[in-house]
Write a protein that holds these residues in place. Structure first.
Motif, PDB file in Angstrom:
ATOM      1  N   TYR A 243      38.648  38.728  40.432  1.00 36.94           N
ATOM      2  CA  TYR A 243      37.951  37.976  39.267  1.00 36.94           C
ATOM      3  C   TYR A 243      37.961  39.307  37.697  1.00 36.94           C
ATOM      4  N   THR A 244      38.182  38.104  37.001  1.00 33.80           N
ATOM      5  CA  THR A 244      37.366  38.397  35.946  1.00 33.80           C
ATOM      6  C   THR A 244      35.758  39.152  35.101  1.00 33.80           C
ATOM      7  N   SER A 245      35.532  40.507  35.400  1.00 31.32           N
ATOM      8  CA  SER A 245      34.662  39.600  34.119  1.00 31.32           C
ATOM      9  C   SER A 245      34.651  39.815  33.079  1.00 31.32           C
ATOM     10  N   GLU A 246      34.083  38.313  32.475  1.00 38.41           N
ATOM     11  CA  GLU A 246      33.909  38.250  30.655  1.00 38.41           C
ATOM     12  C   GLU A 246      32.992  38.772  30.394  1.00 38.41           C
TER      13      GLU A 246
ATOM     14  N   ARG B  14      31.671  35.329  36.033  1.00 39.49           N
ATOM     15  CA  ARG B  14      33.669  36.223  36.421  1.00 39.49           C
ATOM     16  C   ARG B  14      34.130  34.555  36.557  1.00 39.49           C
ATOM     17  N   THR B  17      41.364  33.525  37.361  1.00 40.47           N
ATOM     18  CA  THR B  17      42.906  32.884  37.400  1.00 40.47           C
ATOM     19  C   THR B  17      44.199  32.461  38.593  1.00 40.47           C
TER      20      THR B  17
END
Lengths: 254, 63
Positions: A243-246, B14, B17
């Motif tokens: 996941y990406t932590s934005e 979190r 994508t």
């Protein structure tokens, strides 16, 4: 098979596909077989034993004995036309109800849910939907014409057999509705494939061939499949750390 | 997107994508979902009924 007393005011109409004949004042409702087949399905009951729909039809038939009408499935058919109509293939032009499924279970009103399930598991969801719609249509047809002076119904043999056991007909409709509701909850049960590699043109062609009720089921199935797959993937990604932590912010107190 | 309590007094948003190359089934379902949604809209149903009334479709009546 019931042998009808010869003294009753019975009219045989040689249409080639049988009829339902109400006998005014006799307390009897007879469902007759094809004149040429020799096979007849009979039902004779006292008013107390008759299920409500048939009881109402019988009462109307008695009230309008002098103004008899014949009503065919799909289009009204006058008695004179029926009397002059030749038996055989020409009867197909009268818009008879065509049932997808055999109706043998309808004559077994005490069939268990397991028996119904085994029977219907042989058929696809669209076939089940189509049969459900037609069974409901048949009951609605009867209810609609209860307001008319109804003395005779001209039906195809399968529909005639269903009317021989209205309790089983209603039980079947109820069971089918529940079964379809269960199917709607389950993923990937529709006629439309929802797997990788589907040819888009084939999918769209299949979808365009569906009826409106089937479209609703297909849409629900696909949305369900999409949601399930999305939830599964998202959860898997979070668990795997993909996941990406934005945005990080201070946690609220409490 | 999922908001996660990091345990250090901060929360973190979190985001996952799902690329088509890695998740072809998801994207196949997404395309079907969008297509079916478009072809089962109220306008689409009105056209369907009009076609059926004109005799171009021979399907069971949805009542």
């Amino acid at each position: 098979m019931k042998i009808l007393p010869a003294a009753l005011p019975l009219a045989l109409v040689p249409t080639g596909f049988g009829l339902v004949c109400l006998l005014p004042g006799s307390g009897t409702l007879a469902v007759l077989g094809e004149p040429t087949s020799g096979a007849a399905i009979g039902l004779e009951s006292t008013p107390r034993e008759l299920p409500a729909p048939l009881l109402q039809i019988r009462a109307i038939g008695s009230r309008s004995a002098l103004q008899a009408k014949s009503i065919g499935v799909g289009e009204p058919v006058r008695l004179g036309q029926l009397l002059s109509a030749p038996a055989g293939p020409s009867s197909q032009a009268q818009g008879l109800i065509e049932l997808v499924l055999p109706v043998d279970p309808l004559l077994k009103s005490k069939a268990s849910p397991e028996q119904f399930r085994v029977w219907y598991d042989c058929y696809s969801t669209p076939d089940l939907v189509r049969n459900h719609v037609r069974l409901r249509g048949l009951t609605q047809f009867l209810k609609f014409h209860l307001a008319e002076d109804l003395d005779q119904l001209v039906l195809e043999p399968e529909a005639r057999r269903m009317l021989a056991d209205p309790e089983a007909l209603l039980a079947e409709i109820k069971w089918l509705a529940g079964h379809l509701a269960e199917l709607r909850k389950a993923p990937f049960v529709g006629a439309l494939p929802v797997v990788v590699g589907d040819d888009a043109a084939d999918f769209e062609r299949q979808f365009r061939s569906l009826g409106l009720e089937q479209v609703e089921i297909a849409r629900a199935e696909i949305e369900h499949a999409f949601r399930s797959e999305k939830e599964r993937l998202v959860e898997a990604c979070f668990q795997a750390g993909l996941y990406t932590s934005e945005f990080r912010t201070r946690a609220s107190v409490g | 997107m999922r908001v996660v309590n990091c345990g250090d007094g901060l929360t973190e948003e979190r985001t996952v994508t799902l690329g088509e190359a890695q998740y072809p089934l998801f994207h196949a379902l997404l395309r079907k979902k969008l297509w079916v949604g478009k072809h089962s809209s109220a306008a689409w149903k009105a056209d369907w009924l009009q076609l059926r009334k004109a005799g171009w479709l021979e399907l069971s009546d949805p009542e």
